[in-house]
Design a protein around this motif. Structure first.
Motif, short mmCIF file in Angstrom:
data_model
loop_
_atom_site.label_atom_id
_atom_site.label_comp_id
_atom_site.label_asym_id
_atom_site.label_seq_id
_atom_site.Cartn_x
_atom_site.Cartn_y
_atom_site.Cartn_z
N ALA A 1 -44.62 -26.88 -18.34
CA ALA A 1 -45.53 -28.03 -18.23
C ALA A 1 -46.33 -28.22 -19.51
O ALA A 1 -46.50 -29.35 -20.00
CB ALA A 1 -46.47 -27.84 -17.04
N ALA A 2 -46.82 -27.11 -20.06
CA ALA A 2 -47.63 -27.19 -21.29
C ALA A 2 -46.80 -27.69 -22.47
O ALA A 2 -47.25 -28.55 -23.25
CB ALA A 2 -48.22 -25.81 -21.60
N ARG A 3 -45.57 -27.16 -22.61
CA ARG A 3 -44.74 -27.57 -23.75
C ARG A 3 -44.27 -29.02 -23.59
O ARG A 3 -44.12 -29.74 -24.57
CB ARG A 3 -43.53 -26.64 -23.87
N ARG A 4 -44.01 -29.45 -22.35
CA ARG A 4 -43.63 -30.84 -22.12
C ARG A 4 -44.75 -31.78 -22.55
O ARG A 4 -44.51 -32.81 -23.18
CB ARG A 4 -43.28 -31.07 -20.64
N GLN A 5 -46.00 -31.42 -22.22
CA GLN A 5 -47.13 -32.25 -22.60
C GLN A 5 -47.29 -32.28 -24.11
O GLN A 5 -47.57 -33.33 -24.71
CB GLN A 5 -48.41 -31.74 -21.94
N GLU A 6 -47.11 -31.14 -24.76
CA GLU A 6 -47.18 -31.09 -26.23
C GLU A 6 -46.10 -31.97 -26.84
O GLU A 6 -46.34 -32.65 -27.86
CB GLU A 6 -47.02 -29.65 -26.71
N ALA A 7 -44.91 -31.97 -26.25
CA ALA A 7 -43.83 -32.81 -26.75
C ALA A 7 -44.20 -34.29 -26.66
O ALA A 7 -44.00 -35.06 -27.60
CB ALA A 7 -42.55 -32.53 -25.96
N ILE A 8 -44.75 -34.67 -25.50
CA ILE A 8 -45.17 -36.07 -25.32
C ILE A 8 -46.22 -36.44 -26.35
O ILE A 8 -46.17 -37.53 -26.96
CB ILE A 8 -45.72 -36.27 -23.89
N ASN A 9 -47.17 -35.55 -26.57
CA ASN A 9 -48.24 -35.83 -27.53
C ASN A 9 -47.71 -36.03 -28.95
O ASN A 9 -48.31 -36.77 -29.74
CB ASN A 9 -49.26 -34.68 -27.53
N GLN A 10 -46.59 -35.38 -29.26
CA GLN A 10 -46.05 -35.47 -30.62
C GLN A 10 -44.86 -36.41 -30.72
O GLN A 10 -44.18 -36.44 -31.76
CB GLN A 10 -45.67 -34.07 -31.11
N GLY A 11 -44.61 -37.17 -29.66
CA GLY A 11 -43.53 -38.16 -29.71
C GLY A 11 -42.14 -37.57 -29.65
O GLY A 11 -41.18 -38.16 -30.15
N VAL A 12 -42.02 -36.39 -29.03
CA VAL A 12 -40.72 -35.73 -28.88
C VAL A 12 -40.32 -35.80 -27.41
O VAL A 12 -41.17 -35.76 -26.52
CB VAL A 12 -40.80 -34.25 -29.34
N SER A 13 -39.03 -35.91 -27.16
CA SER A 13 -38.55 -35.98 -25.79
C SER A 13 -38.92 -34.69 -25.03
O SER A 13 -38.50 -33.60 -25.42
CB SER A 13 -37.03 -36.15 -25.77
N PRO A 14 -39.68 -34.81 -23.94
CA PRO A 14 -40.02 -33.61 -23.16
C PRO A 14 -38.79 -32.98 -22.52
O PRO A 14 -38.74 -31.77 -22.31
CB PRO A 14 -41.00 -34.13 -22.10
N GLU A 15 -37.77 -33.81 -22.19
CA GLU A 15 -36.54 -33.27 -21.62
C GLU A 15 -35.82 -32.39 -22.64
O GLU A 15 -35.27 -31.33 -22.30
CB GLU A 15 -35.61 -34.40 -21.16
N LEU A 16 -35.82 -32.83 -23.91
CA LEU A 16 -35.20 -32.02 -24.96
C LEU A 16 -35.90 -30.68 -25.10
O LEU A 16 -35.26 -29.63 -25.16
CB LEU A 16 -35.24 -32.78 -26.29
N VAL A 17 -37.22 -30.73 -25.11
CA VAL A 17 -38.00 -29.50 -25.26
C VAL A 17 -37.76 -28.57 -24.08
O VAL A 17 -37.59 -27.35 -24.24
CB VAL A 17 -39.50 -29.83 -25.40
N GLU A 18 -37.72 -29.13 -22.88
CA GLU A 18 -37.49 -28.28 -21.70
C GLU A 18 -36.09 -27.68 -21.73
O GLU A 18 -35.91 -26.50 -21.38
CB GLU A 18 -37.68 -29.08 -20.41
N ASP A 19 -35.09 -28.46 -22.14
CA ASP A 19 -33.73 -27.92 -22.24
C ASP A 19 -33.69 -26.73 -23.19
O ASP A 19 -33.06 -25.70 -22.90
CB ASP A 19 -32.76 -29.00 -22.74
N ILE A 20 -34.34 -26.87 -24.34
CA ILE A 20 -34.35 -25.80 -25.34
C ILE A 20 -35.07 -24.57 -24.79
O ILE A 20 -34.59 -23.44 -24.92
CB ILE A 20 -35.02 -26.29 -26.64
N LEU A 21 -36.20 -24.80 -24.15
CA LEU A 21 -36.98 -23.68 -23.60
C LEU A 21 -36.20 -22.95 -22.52
O LEU A 21 -36.20 -21.71 -22.48
CB LEU A 21 -38.31 -24.18 -23.06
N ARG A 22 -35.57 -23.69 -21.64
CA ARG A 22 -34.80 -23.04 -20.56
C ARG A 22 -33.65 -22.23 -21.14
O ARG A 22 -33.32 -21.14 -20.64
CB ARG A 22 -34.28 -24.08 -19.57
N ARG A 23 -33.01 -22.74 -22.18
CA ARG A 23 -31.93 -21.98 -22.82
C ARG A 23 -32.48 -20.70 -23.47
O ARG A 23 -31.84 -19.64 -23.39
CB ARG A 23 -31.22 -22.86 -23.87
#
Length: 377
Positions: free
Chosen positions: A57-79
């Protein structure tokens, strides 16, 4: 106006970013290995669901704040998490040392080897008992605190009946995909504690975190709590079910699925198109379906035949319903009855209604991965 030199320079910048990413991954990998060592020393479970949810949740919010796809960030984190769990498998905490020594009957089989290695990683003394060891069975089983049967479904009753008498306090466990008959057989052969487990995974898993294990009570269930605690330390998700309920659920979840996949695989094998031809023009969803069909045929024919045969008598009525549903659908198609097809679709959609959004999101991720694999081929 941009030119080829600008493109080259930008690509240099991408290469630099990628190099930094690799260095960060190496640093993260080192940290997760240290965390794994601490978990092993303290007995903490490998999987911390609340921590994982908060982190995502925290990384998804950071992604949104920086204009990055939260789905991309979550995919990377889960991997990365999956890699971390795999890296933490070398040494694992021992939650129930009183269950040692352990004997795995069928320890040379694929699942037997999987359990043997996992118990050994947690520091348990593990012995194996296979066909060639029958002459020494009494000696191998002497003093065992836990005996786990990892044998084919159709052989279990014979194997357990032939076991030498176990110590009264020994916990007897089976891991077959059927539970009523095996638990009955275990209780008949052993007067001590009994529990039935059904690991909902095969021997090719890379780690045990988030793997589902169904638990069916047999006798003296409190004695099984140490084993269940060990499974949770490894990160397993435990589902406690009555044996009858389990078998009824497996008729749909497992047997019907294997039967339909088995039939579809045979159907494909009889067609004039080669698998390569079908894959070359398949959509991501069909590519994924082919992967799952192919996965079944990459595994043991004896295992899947046993699973299907073990419950065929009980699943026969379900098969009749399935055939009738197929026949009804074919009838609507032949009649060109679009309204009836729409009504049937609506009925099925209502069953999935509470989960459709979740399944759509999850399947989209899987389809993207299937498409990536197709491109890489």
């Amino acid at each position: 106006m941009a030119d080829i030199n600008d493109l080259a320079q930008l690509r240099v910048g991408i290469d630099e970013c990628d190099t930094q990413l690799v260095a960060l991954l190496a640093r993260r990998n080192s940290l997760t290995q240290k965390i794994g060592a601490i978990k092993q020393q303290t007995g903490a479970p490998l999987h911390a669901p609340d921590r994982e949810a908060d982190l995502l949740a925290a990384r998804r919010q950071e992604a949104i704040n920086q204009g990055v796809s939260p789905e991309l960030v979550e995919d990377i984190l889960r991997r990365m998490m999956r890699e971390a769990y795999q890296n933490q498998q070398a040494k694992l905490a021992c939650a129930a040392p009183h269950l040692s020594p352990i004997v795995i009957v069928g320890g040379q089989g694929a699942m037997g080897q999987l359990f043997t290695k996992q118990f050994q990683r947690s520091g348990y003394e593990v012995k194996t008992l296979d066909k060639q060891d029958q002459a020494n069975a009494a000696a191998i089983l002497k003093g065992a605190k836990l005996v786990l049967l990892s044998v084919p479904i159709n052989a279990l009753e014979t194997v357990v009946a032939e076991l030498p008498k176990l110590d009264e306090g020994c916990l007897l466990v089976d891991i077959t995909s059927v539970k009523q008959a095996p638990i009955k057989a275990l209780k008949a052969a052993h007067s001590g504690p009994v529990v039935g487990l059904h690991p909902m995974f095969g021997p090719d898993i890379s780690h045990w975190v988030k793997q589902t294990v169904v638990v069916c009570e047999g006798r003296d269930h409190d004695v099984a709590q140490g084993l269940l605690a060990q499974l949770q330390v490894w990160g397993c998700q435990l589902v406690e079910l009555d044996a009858k309920k389990h078998d009824e659920a497996m008729q749909i979840i497992q047997v019907m699925r294997h039967l339909t996949t088995f039939v579809y695989g045979q159907f494909l094998a009889k067609q004039s198109h080669t698998l390569a031809e079908l894959r070359s023009c398949s959509s991501p969803i069909y590519q994924l379906e082919l992967m799952m069909v192919g996965r079944l045929f990459a595994q043991s024919p004896e295992l899947y035949s046993d699973i299907m045969l073990a419950q065929f008598d009980n699943v026969e009525s379900l098969l009749a319903q399935y055939q009738q549903t197929f026949a009804d659908t074919l009838k609507k198609l032949k009649a060109g009855d679009k309204p009836a097809l729409i009504d049937a679709f609506a009925d099925a959609k209502a069953y999935f209604s509470d989960s459709t959004a979740h399944f759509l999101t999850q399947s989209r991720s899987l389809l993207n991965k299937a498409n990536d694999a197709k491109v890489l081929d």
